[in-house]
Motif scaffolding. Structure first.
Motif, PDB file in Angstrom:
ATOM      1  N   VAL A  39       0.832  -1.195   0.000  1.00 56.60           N
ATOM      2  CA  VAL A  39       0.000   0.000   0.000  1.00 56.60           C
ATOM      3  C   VAL A  39       0.868   1.246   0.000  1.00 56.60           C
ATOM      4  O   VAL A  39       1.842   1.333   0.746  1.00 56.60           O
ATOM      5  N   ALA A  40       0.474   2.201  -0.838  1.00 53.79           N
ATOM      6  CA  ALA A  40       1.100   3.527  -0.873  1.00 53.79           C
ATOM      7  C   ALA A  40      -0.035   4.538  -0.938  1.00 53.79           C
ATOM      8  O   ALA A  40      -0.632   4.753  -1.992  1.00 53.79           O
ATOM      9  N   GLY A  41      -0.385   5.091   0.220  1.00 51.48           N
ATOM     10  CA  GLY A  41      -1.516   6.019   0.278  1.00 51.48           C
ATOM     11  C   GLY A  41      -2.814   5.286   0.036  1.00 51.48           C
ATOM     12  O   GLY A  41      -3.146   4.348   0.742  1.00 51.48           O
ATOM     13  N   ASP A  42      -3.552   5.711  -1.000  1.00 51.06           N
ATOM     14  CA  ASP A  42      -4.811   5.059  -1.350  1.00 51.06           C
ATOM     15  C   ASP A  42      -4.650   4.097  -2.525  1.00 51.06           C
ATOM     16  O   ASP A  42      -5.628   3.676  -3.128  1.00 51.06           O
ATOM     17  N   MET A  43      -3.406   3.786  -2.859  1.00 47.40           N
ATOM     18  CA  MET A  43      -3.111   2.865  -3.957  1.00 47.40           C
ATOM     19  C   MET A  43      -2.536   1.582  -3.372  1.00 47.40           C
ATOM     20  O   MET A  43      -1.839   1.620  -2.361  1.00 47.40           O
ATOM     21  N   ALA A  44      -2.812   0.450  -4.030  1.00 49.86           N
ATOM     22  CA  ALA A  44      -2.268  -0.820  -3.555  1.00 49.86           C
ATOM     23  C   ALA A  44      -2.117  -1.791  -4.719  1.00 49.86           C
ATOM     24  O   ALA A  44      -2.825  -1.694  -5.718  1.00 49.86           O
ATOM     25  N   THR A  45      -1.177  -2.709  -4.554  1.00 50.96           N
ATOM     26  CA  THR A  45      -1.037  -3.828  -5.473  1.00 50.96           C
ATOM     27  C   THR A  45      -1.070  -5.115  -4.663  1.00 50.96           C
ATOM     28  O   THR A  45      -0.762  -5.127  -3.472  1.00 50.96           O
ATOM     29  N   ALA A  46      -1.443  -6.198  -5.326  1.00 54.26           N
ATOM     30  CA  ALA A  46      -1.587  -7.493  -4.664  1.00 54.26           C
ATOM     31  C   ALA A  46      -0.961  -8.553  -5.558  1.00 54.26           C
ATOM     32  O   ALA A  46      -0.725  -8.298  -6.723  1.00 54.26           O
ATOM     33  N   TRP A  47      -0.748  -9.621  -5.114  1.00 56.56           N
ATOM     34  CA  TRP A  47      -0.743 -10.264  -3.825  1.00 56.56           C
ATOM     35  C   TRP A  47       0.707 -10.471  -3.428  1.00 56.56           C
ATOM     36  O   TRP A  47       1.476 -11.057  -4.169  1.00 56.56           O
ATOM     37  N   HIS A  48       1.060 -10.051  -2.261  1.00 58.41           N
ATOM     38  CA  HIS A  48       2.434 -10.115  -1.765  1.00 58.41           C
ATOM     39  C   HIS A  48       2.489 -10.962  -0.499  1.00 58.41           C
ATOM     40  O   HIS A  48       1.524 -11.034   0.253  1.00 58.41           O
TER      41      HIS A  48
END
Length: 105
Positions: A39-48
């Motif tokens: 997560v970076a602020g209101d942005m996110a990437t998955a799956w980690h």
């Protein structure tokens, strides 16, 4: 029955999470989901990985063995909800893996 697998295991690249998902998971306290995001602020990437942050190749919420099931189906990401069975992305993915497009249910 919800038939899933190829889109959950072979999506490739970063899976971008909508702000709405992030907000919903925080509100619902979906820690099992939240720990697998970068997560970076209101942005996110998955799956980690929650252990080392490495990006996984497949959705960690897909059950092993048939019938494949999504263990977070009621709160699955919007990107998954928008992945249309038989849609252009589905057909492209099936063709890339040598599967007949006509077999899409």
């Amino acid at each position: 029955m919800r038939r899933v697998r190829l889109c959950c295991t072979e999506y490739g690249g970063d899976l971008h999470i909508y702000e709405e998902d992030l907000r919903r998971w925080r509100q619902e306290e979906e820690t099992q989901v939240l720990v697998r995001l970068q997560v970076a602020g209101d942005m996110a990437t998955a799956w980690h990985s929650p252990d080392d942050g490495q990006k996984g190749c497949a959705c960690p919420f897909l059950s092993e063995g048939e019938p494949y099931r999504c263990s977070i189906y009621p709160t699955r990401p919007l990107v998954c909800r928008h992945f249309a069975n038989g849609g252009s992305a589905c057909r492209e993915l099936r063709a890339r893996h040598g599967l007949a497009v006509a077999e899409v249910w």
